[in-house]
Design a protein around this motif. Structure first.
Motif, PDB file in Angstrom:
ATOM      1  N   PHE A 197      62.104 -19.821  48.540  1.00 11.05           N
ATOM      2  CA  PHE A 197      63.255 -19.510  47.687  1.00 11.05           C
ATOM      3  C   PHE A 197      64.008 -20.781  47.287  1.00 11.05           C
ATOM      4  CE2 PHE A 197      63.041 -15.178  49.719  1.00 11.05           C
ATOM      5  CZ  PHE A 197      62.575 -14.566  48.567  1.00 11.05           C
ATOM      6  N   LEU A 198      63.949 -21.794  48.129  1.00 11.15           N
ATOM      7  CA  LEU A 198      64.503 -23.084  47.738  1.00 11.15           C
ATOM      8  C   LEU A 198      63.756 -23.626  46.523  1.00 11.15           C
ATOM      9  CD1 LEU A 198      66.369 -25.515  48.309  1.00 11.15           C
ATOM     10  CD2 LEU A 198      64.609 -26.392  49.849  1.00 11.15           C
ATOM     11  N   GLY A 199      62.428 -23.425  46.510  1.00 15.81           N
ATOM     12  CA  GLY A 199      61.642 -23.828  45.355  1.00 15.81           C
ATOM     13  C   GLY A 199      62.057 -23.101  44.089  1.00 15.81           C
ATOM     14  N   VAL A 200      62.359 -21.800  44.223  1.00 14.06           N
ATOM     15  CA  VAL A 200      62.841 -21.038  43.062  1.00 14.06           C
ATOM     16  C   VAL A 200      64.157 -21.621  42.552  1.00 14.06           C
ATOM     17  CG1 VAL A 200      63.669 -18.786  42.265  1.00 14.06           C
ATOM     18  CG2 VAL A 200      61.674 -18.921  43.777  1.00 14.06           C
ATOM     19  N   LEU A 201      65.038 -22.008  43.468  1.00 12.93           N
ATOM     20  CA  LEU A 201      66.309 -22.612  43.074  1.00 12.93           C
ATOM     21  C   LEU A 201      66.092 -23.955  42.372  1.00 12.93           C
ATOM     22  CD1 LEU A 201      68.549 -21.834  46.192  1.00 12.93           C
ATOM     23  CD2 LEU A 201      68.563 -20.700  43.968  1.00 12.93           C
ATOM     24  N   VAL A 202      65.078 -24.708  42.808  1.00 15.62           N
ATOM     25  CA  VAL A 202      64.773 -25.979  42.148  1.00 15.62           C
ATOM     26  C   VAL A 202      64.353 -25.723  40.704  1.00 15.62           C
ATOM     27  CG1 VAL A 202      63.174 -27.943  42.099  1.00 15.62           C
ATOM     28  CG2 VAL A 202      64.152 -27.181  44.272  1.00 15.62           C
TER      29      VAL A 202
ATOM     30  N   LEU B 238      40.473 -14.141  48.183  1.00 15.80           N
ATOM     31  CA  LEU B 238      40.906 -14.204  46.782  1.00 15.80           C
ATOM     32  C   LEU B 238      42.365 -14.630  46.631  1.00 15.80           C
ATOM     33  CD1 LEU B 238      39.287 -10.893  45.477  1.00 15.80           C
ATOM     34  CD2 LEU B 238      38.396 -13.211  45.226  1.00 15.80           C
ATOM     35  N   ALA B 239      43.205 -14.276  47.596  1.00 18.78           N
ATOM     36  CA  ALA B 239      44.650 -14.460  47.447  1.00 18.78           C
ATOM     37  C   ALA B 239      45.073 -15.879  47.054  1.00 18.78           C
ATOM     38  CB  ALA B 239      45.359 -14.034  48.733  1.00 18.78           C
ATOM     39  N   PRO B 240      44.532 -16.946  47.669  1.00 23.05           N
ATOM     40  CA  PRO B 240      44.995 -18.294  47.292  1.00 23.05           C
ATOM     41  C   PRO B 240      44.758 -18.641  45.824  1.00 23.05           C
ATOM     42  CG  PRO B 240      43.793 -18.361  49.371  1.00 23.05           C
ATOM     43  CD  PRO B 240      43.592 -16.997  48.802  1.00 23.05           C
TER      44      PRO B 240
ATOM     45  N   VAL C  90      57.084 -23.349  45.828  1.00 25.66           N
ATOM     46  CA  VAL C  90      56.847 -21.909  45.941  1.00 25.66           C
ATOM     47  C   VAL C  90      55.384 -21.643  46.291  1.00 25.66           C
ATOM     48  CG1 VAL C  90      56.834 -19.725  44.686  1.00 25.66           C
ATOM     49  CG2 VAL C  90      58.729 -21.310  44.368  1.00 25.66           C
ATOM     50  N   ILE C  91      54.470 -22.351  45.619  1.00 23.60           N
ATOM     51  CA  ILE C  91      53.044 -22.160  45.874  1.00 23.60           C
ATOM     52  C   ILE C  91      52.690 -22.559  47.307  1.00 23.60           C
ATOM     53  CG2 ILE C  91      50.738 -23.026  45.284  1.00 23.60           C
ATOM     54  CD1 ILE C  91      51.727 -23.189  42.362  1.00 23.60           C
ATOM     55  N   ALA C  92      53.209 -23.702  47.764  1.00 19.12           N
ATOM     56  CA  ALA C  92      52.931 -24.154  49.127  1.00 19.12           C
ATOM     57  C   ALA C  92      53.437 -23.144  50.154  1.00 19.12           C
ATOM     58  CB  ALA C  92      53.569 -25.523  49.365  1.00 19.12           C
ATOM     59  N   SER C  93      54.611 -22.573  49.898  1.00 20.15           N
ATOM     60  CA  SER C  93      55.164 -21.571  50.814  1.00 20.15           C
ATOM     61  C   SER C  93      54.305 -20.320  50.838  1.00 20.15           C
ATOM     62  CB  SER C  93      56.593 -21.207  50.403  1.00 20.15           C
ATOM     63  OG  SER C  93      57.427 -22.344  50.423  1.00 20.15           O
ATOM     64  N   GLY C  94      53.847 -19.902  49.660  1.00 17.06           N
ATOM     65  CA  GLY C  94      52.982 -18.727  49.589  1.00 17.06           C
ATOM     66  C   GLY C  94      51.665 -18.935  50.304  1.00 17.06           C
ATOM     67  N   LEU C  95      51.077 -20.118  50.143  1.00 18.79           N
ATOM     68  CA  LEU C  95      49.824 -20.425  50.829  1.00 18.79           C
ATOM     69  C   LEU C  95      50.015 -20.469  52.345  1.00 18.79           C
ATOM     70  CD1 LEU C  95      48.348 -23.154  48.438  1.00 18.79           C
ATOM     71  CD2 LEU C  95      47.543 -20.802  48.746  1.00 18.79           C
ATOM     72  N   TYR C  96      51.153 -20.987  52.786  1.00 19.76           N
ATOM     73  CA  TYR C  96      51.417 -21.019  54.231  1.00 19.76           C
ATOM     74  C   TYR C  96      51.568 -19.594  54.774  1.00 19.76           C
ATOM     75  CZ  TYR C  96      53.485 -21.979  58.757  1.00 19.76           C
ATOM     76  OH  TYR C  96      53.722 -22.010  60.105  1.00 19.76           O
ATOM     77  N   LEU C  97      52.216 -18.713  53.996  1.00 18.48           N
ATOM     78  CA  LEU C  97      52.339 -17.320  54.416  1.00 18.48           C
ATOM     79  C   LEU C  97      50.956 -16.680  54.571  1.00 18.48           C
ATOM     80  CD1 LEU C  97      55.321 -15.742  52.440  1.00 18.48           C
ATOM     81  CD2 LEU C  97      55.128 -16.067  54.894  1.00 18.48           C
TER      82      LEU C  97
END
Length: 307
Positions: A147-152, A252-254, A286-293
């Motif tokens: 969400f910090l990425g979204v704010l950026v 497939l998700a990544p 945002v992408i890095a956070s999603g991949l970590y999830l």
């Protein structure tokens, strides 16, 4: 005890590998279609009311889906065990689409996509209170960073994006709730029933407005793009289904995040848009956070699979 023929095992492994590669290719093709869908919507928004664009999107979806899945070809397909949830899910999809199409009036394709990529973070956050799927401290930290990425990207109060970024954020929330309702319905209704219901709210809510907002396309190109809007959506969803038949969702998700490449390319070629450093940096976070999830989901689920 039966012994497996090594050659048979190798052949099965090779087949599995080919299926996974085919699934990845189909997934990337589906994401290209979805990027073309958004690019078509952005182009059409310059020539007609965005709500007319939404209407075209859903009418085309209903026609194309209805041709393959209907009460004649699939008796009982309209019967749902959770009709109110199906209606609510359809409404959420309509709201997500409409909000995104209106945001595209003012935002670049890459900007809207960077914000929409927060959807997996929202799903992980909302799944706790709604489904009882609570996230641990590491995944919670990844969501906060996302969400910090979204704010950026949005840079609220710092003279950043157009206020229409709020529409994209609201659309991402609607899409996250849509995903969660889809997961709940998977235990009650068939995928065919859920697919048929998907576009009903969009058609029902926008059709009464069409006589008041209709703009006849002024060129054959506009008509072609209107047709393409529906075709890209239908083809994209079909490719998505085919991809999941050939490869596990975790594989497939990544590749979902490859869509940003198509969005940046189409935005530059069609509209001359070049994303600024904030969009690229925030989108990367945002992408890095999603991949970590995704990685943490595999780690948490692994003991269960091995047990």
């Amino acid at each position: 005890m039966l012994m497996q023929n090594p050659r048979t095992g190798e052949a099965a492994s090779a087949t599995d590998s080919r299926d996974r590669l085919a699934g990845i290719a189909l997934m990337c093709a589906a994401l290209m279609c979805f990027a073309c869908l958004d690019a078509s919507a952005k182009w059409l928004n310059r020539h007609m009311d965005p709500m007319q664009t939404v209407w075209v999107r859903y009418v085309a979806s209903i026609v194309l889906v209805g041709a393959a899945i209907n009460p004649v070809t699939r008796p009982g397909v309209m019967r749902s065990a959770r009709p109110w949830l199906q209606t609510g899910r359809s409404l959420l999809l309509f709201l997500s689409t409409a909000l995104n199409f209106f945001a595209l009036l003012y935002l670049q394709l890459a900007e809207t996509m960077s914000i929409i990529f927060s959807t997996p973070l929202l799903v992980a956050l909302i799944a706790g209170p709604l489904l009882g799927e609570w996230v641990g401290p590491r995944r919670l930290a990844a969501i906060a960073v996302g969400f910090l990425g979204v704010l950026v990207v949005a840079r609220p109060g710092l003279g950043g994006l157009h206020p229409a970024a709020l529409l994209s954020m609201a659309g991402a929330v609607c899409y996250a709730l849509y995903n969660i309702s889809t997961r709940v319905l998977a235990a009650h209704d068939s995928s065919e029933t859920t697919m048929v219901y998907s576009g009903l709210a969009g058609v029902a809510l926008t059709t009464p407005l069409i006589p008041f907002i209709w703009t006849t396309p002024a060129s054959p190109v506009a008509w072609l793009i209107m047709g393409g809007l529906g075709a890209f959506g239908a083809l994209g969803h079909w490719l998505l289904i085919q991809a999941h038949r050939r490869a596990p969702a975790a594989v497939l998700a990544p590749f979902i995040y490859t869509q940003i490449v198509w969005m940046i390319g189409l935005g530059f070629v069609i509209f001359g848009d070049v994303p600024d450093v904030y969009t690229l940096a925030g989108g990367g976070i945002v992408i890095a956070s999603g991949l970590y999830l995704l990685y943490r989901e595999r780690v948490v689920a692994k003991p269960t699979r091995e047990a």
